[in-house]
Design a protein around this motif. Structure first.
Motif, PDB file in Angstrom:
ATOM      1  N   GLY A  12       0.909  -1.268  -0.057  1.00 56.70           N
ATOM      2  CA  GLY A  12      -0.084   0.160  -0.067  1.00 56.70           C
ATOM      3  C   GLY A  12       0.864   1.306  -0.067  1.00 56.70           C
ATOM      4  N   ILE A  13       0.355   2.445  -0.118  1.00 57.24           N
ATOM      5  CA  ILE A  13       0.877   3.662  -0.173  1.00 57.24           C
ATOM      6  C   ILE A  13       0.405   4.605   1.050  1.00 57.24           C
ATOM      7  N   ILE A  40      -5.583   6.550  -8.363  1.00 57.01           N
ATOM      8  CA  ILE A  40      -4.920   5.689  -7.424  1.00 57.01           C
ATOM      9  C   ILE A  40      -5.649   5.805  -6.122  1.00 57.01           C
ATOM     10  N   GLU A  41      -5.944   4.560  -5.601  1.00 58.44           N
ATOM     11  CA  GLU A  41      -6.652   4.597  -4.188  1.00 58.44           C
ATOM     12  C   GLU A  41      -5.746   3.302  -3.557  1.00 58.44           C
ATOM     13  N   SER A  42      -5.453   3.640  -2.413  1.00 60.18           N
ATOM     14  CA  SER A  42      -4.624   2.795  -1.420  1.00 60.18           C
ATOM     15  C   SER A  42      -4.936   2.944  -0.114  1.00 60.18           C
ATOM     16  N   THR A  43      -4.642   1.889   0.850  1.00 60.78           N
ATOM     17  CA  THR A  43      -4.629   1.818   2.050  1.00 60.78           C
ATOM     18  C   THR A  43      -3.311   0.992   2.555  1.00 60.78           C
ATOM     19  N   GLY A  68      -0.717  -1.265   4.004  1.00 61.49           N
ATOM     20  CA  GLY A  68      -0.794  -2.407   4.509  1.00 61.49           C
ATOM     21  C   GLY A  68      -1.688  -3.254   3.962  1.00 61.49           C
ATOM     22  N   LYS A  69      -2.513  -2.889   3.191  1.00 59.80           N
ATOM     23  CA  LYS A  69      -3.678  -3.699   2.446  1.00 59.80           C
ATOM     24  C   LYS A  69      -3.675  -3.659   1.164  1.00 59.80           C
ATOM     25  N   GLY A  70      -3.007  -2.704   0.474  1.00 57.83           N
ATOM     26  CA  GLY A  70      -2.911  -2.892  -1.004  1.00 57.83           C
ATOM     27  C   GLY A  70      -3.335  -1.797  -1.710  1.00 57.83           C
ATOM     28  N   THR A  71      -3.414  -1.608  -3.249  1.00 57.36           N
ATOM     29  CA  THR A  71      -3.736  -0.422  -4.043  1.00 57.36           C
ATOM     30  C   THR A  71      -4.640  -0.702  -5.125  1.00 57.36           C
ATOM     31  N   THR A  72      -5.364   0.219  -5.453  1.00 54.80           N
ATOM     32  CA  THR A  72      -6.182  -0.183  -6.525  1.00 54.80           C
ATOM     33  C   THR A  72      -5.856   0.974  -7.615  1.00 54.80           C
ATOM     34  N   VAL A  73      -5.609   0.799  -8.875  1.00 55.59           N
ATOM     35  CA  VAL A  73      -5.179   1.685 -10.083  1.00 55.59           C
ATOM     36  C   VAL A  73      -6.147   1.372 -10.901  1.00 55.59           C
ATOM     37  N   ARG A  74      -6.877   2.784 -11.385  1.00 56.78           N
ATOM     38  CA  ARG A  74      -7.969   2.579 -12.352  1.00 56.78           C
ATOM     39  C   ARG A  74      -7.653   3.521 -13.439  1.00 56.78           C
ATOM     40  N   ILE A  75      -7.687   2.972 -14.693  1.00 51.48           N
ATOM     41  CA  ILE A  75      -7.313   3.872 -16.012  1.00 51.48           C
ATOM     42  C   ILE A  75      -8.668   4.096 -16.774  1.00 51.48           C
ATOM     43  N   TYR A  76      -9.046   5.023 -16.773  1.00 54.48           N
ATOM     44  CA  TYR A  76     -10.200   5.397 -17.602  1.00 54.48           C
ATOM     45  C   TYR A  76     -10.178   5.921 -18.731  1.00 54.48           C
TER      46      TYR A  76
END
Length: 466
Positions: free
Chosen positions: A400-401, A447-450, A452-460
């Motif tokens: 995570g970030i 980019i969304e991130s927590t 220690g739990k991970g990251t979500t990257v979305r490309i529109y």
């Protein structure tokens, strides 16, 4: 005279000084005219009132000695020169008497007096050998002009009053000038001091001191300029820090593979490797490190091209799901090696107009980051249609970030981990390049991130509508 206008402070001071002098001169001229006009009108009204008051004691018929004595007595008590005239020569305006006789009134004035109207006179009079202001009040017995009351003041006396006014005005103007110059000096200093401070600060910035800051307490245009300067200096400082950090990162990233290449190639050169297995292993390491250097140099060149804003995409219709699936193939060995689970769900109907090579580079950059910072767990990749186009969503279960780094993570040269370890030692260019390429495709990268739990990257991205 150029030395008087070589600085803004001098220009402002000259402007303030000129405005002060123009104001004083204009105010003096205007006030003097109004004062003189009002004073003259007041004198005329006073003379008329005196004349009418004296004339009110006349009740017709020839002028009596008693009445003349009354006027003569009043003349001794008043500041105004007053006399009474009943001489036919004076009252007939010289006709039919001698033409060379200097009369107090002319024919037009006599006609006005016969109508009962007072006469106002101002100017030079030969009879009095000077300039006077006078009022002539008629003494009428029905339609006959029995006499006149002549009241006058020498204009020299009025001039004395206006001179006194001028002296008082000069004293007041001098005091005003002193106050205005002190106030003007303070105003010019207040206006120019922030500019001088900005000048000194700009010189410090030009010498590499980016910690400079301008203390600003105003909200006007100069205050806004000072705030803009502080923002600029802070941006330059941050940019300089990122560049320094970037150079340190690049130096580290290049030094390590160069050391590997140099060491292993030297070992091969001097014959330290005796068996074929070690020989192939050394060649593999040299090849891998050369690849790392190649990717780093490639990222630098890509970033340089993208920042010129002259980079052109070669777009064509592309089945996006197929492109993503092909790109994933090269990551399968690394995913398997790390023991990660890969889940993907790609909509095969989505067609976009894009540059195939650059789109593949975007996917590779986000996949590289996900794999670099995910040691266990899973990767999830989805492609689905949205209201405005489509979305590529990559979810990892990595480290995570931190929240404070999320708004900076896409900046060039930025790295969350400042330690530059080989395990996660990226250069901070991948996401910056990816975002620029996405923007060129008229899309958006979020980019969304927590931690220690991970990251979500979305490309529109926009899609081709059939």
């Amino acid at each position: 005279m150029k030395f008087l206008t070589d600085t803004l402070a001098k220009k402002l001071w000259l402007t303030v000084t000129a405005a002060i002098f123009i104001t004083i001169l204009y105010s003096y001229a205007l006030s003097y005219l109004f004062y003189e006009k009002l004073y003259v009108e007041n004198v005329e009204e006073s003379l008329l009132e005196e004349g009418l008051a004296l004339a009110s004691d006349y009740h017709g018929g020839p002028l009596t000695d008693e009445f003349k004595g009354h006027v003569a007595w009043y003349n001794t008590k008043s500041e105004t020169d007053v006399f009474i005239v009943n001489n036919p020569r004076e009252l007939s305006a010289c006709f039919p008497f001698q033409m060379n006789y200097d009369s107090l009134i002319n024919g037009a004035e006599r006609d006005e007096l016969l109508k009962g109207n007072p006469i106002f006179k101002s100017g030079y009079e030969d009879r009095f050998n000077g300039r006077i202001m006078a009022v002539i009040v008629p003494l009428l017995d029905e339609s006959r002009l029995e006499g006149i009351i002549y009241l006058y003041l020498p204009l020299e006396k009025i001039s004395d009053i206006t001179k006194d006014f001028a002296y008082l005005w000069m004293i007041a103007a001098f005091l005003f000038l002193i106050v205005a110059m002190i106030s003007g000096t303070a105003l010019v200093k207040k206006m120019t001091s922030p500019l001088l401070e900005m000048k000194r600060a700009a010189e410090q910035v030009s010498k590499g001191d980016y910690e400079v800051s301008i203390k600003n307490q105003s909200q006007d245009e100069i205050g806004q300029l000072a705030n803009a300067f502080n923002t600029m200096a802070d941006s330059i400082r941050q940019e300089d820090e990122r560049k320094r950090e970037f150079l340190a990162n690049v130096s580290h990233e290049l030094r390590t593979p160069i050391s590997y290449v140099k060491g292993y190639s030297e070992a091969l050169k001097i014959g330290l490797v005796k068996n074929e297995e070690d020989y192939q292993k050394y060649l593999e390491l040299i090849y891998r490190e050369a690849g790392r250097m190649e990717r780093l140099v490639g990222d630098l060149l890509d970033l340089s091209k993208l920042e010129t804003e002259e980079y052109q995409l070669v777009k064509m219709p592309i089945p996006l799901a197929q492109l993503i699936e092909d790109s994933l193939q090269k990551y399968l060995p690394r995913i398997k090696e790390k023991g990660l689970e890969l889940e993907y769900d790609l909509d095969p109907e989505i067609i976009i107009n894009a540059d195939e090579g650059r789109l593949e580079q975007i996917i590779q950059n986000i996949m590289d980051n996900a794999l670099r910072y995910t040691e266990s767990g899973s990767l999830s990749l989805h492609l689905y249609e949205t209201e405005e186009g489509c979305c590529i969503e990559l979810v990892d279960s990595g480290i995570g970030i931190p929240a404070e780094d999320l708004d900076k993570i896409k900046q060039r040269f930025y790295r969350v981990n400042k330690a530059r370890t080989r395990a996660d030692g990226g250069t901070g260019l991948g996401l910056a390049i990816a975002e620029k390429l996405v923007n060129l495709h008229e899309g958006e990268l979020t980019i969304e991130s927590t931690l220690g739990k991970g990251t979500t990257v979305r490309i529109y991205l926009p899609i081709i509508i059939e």
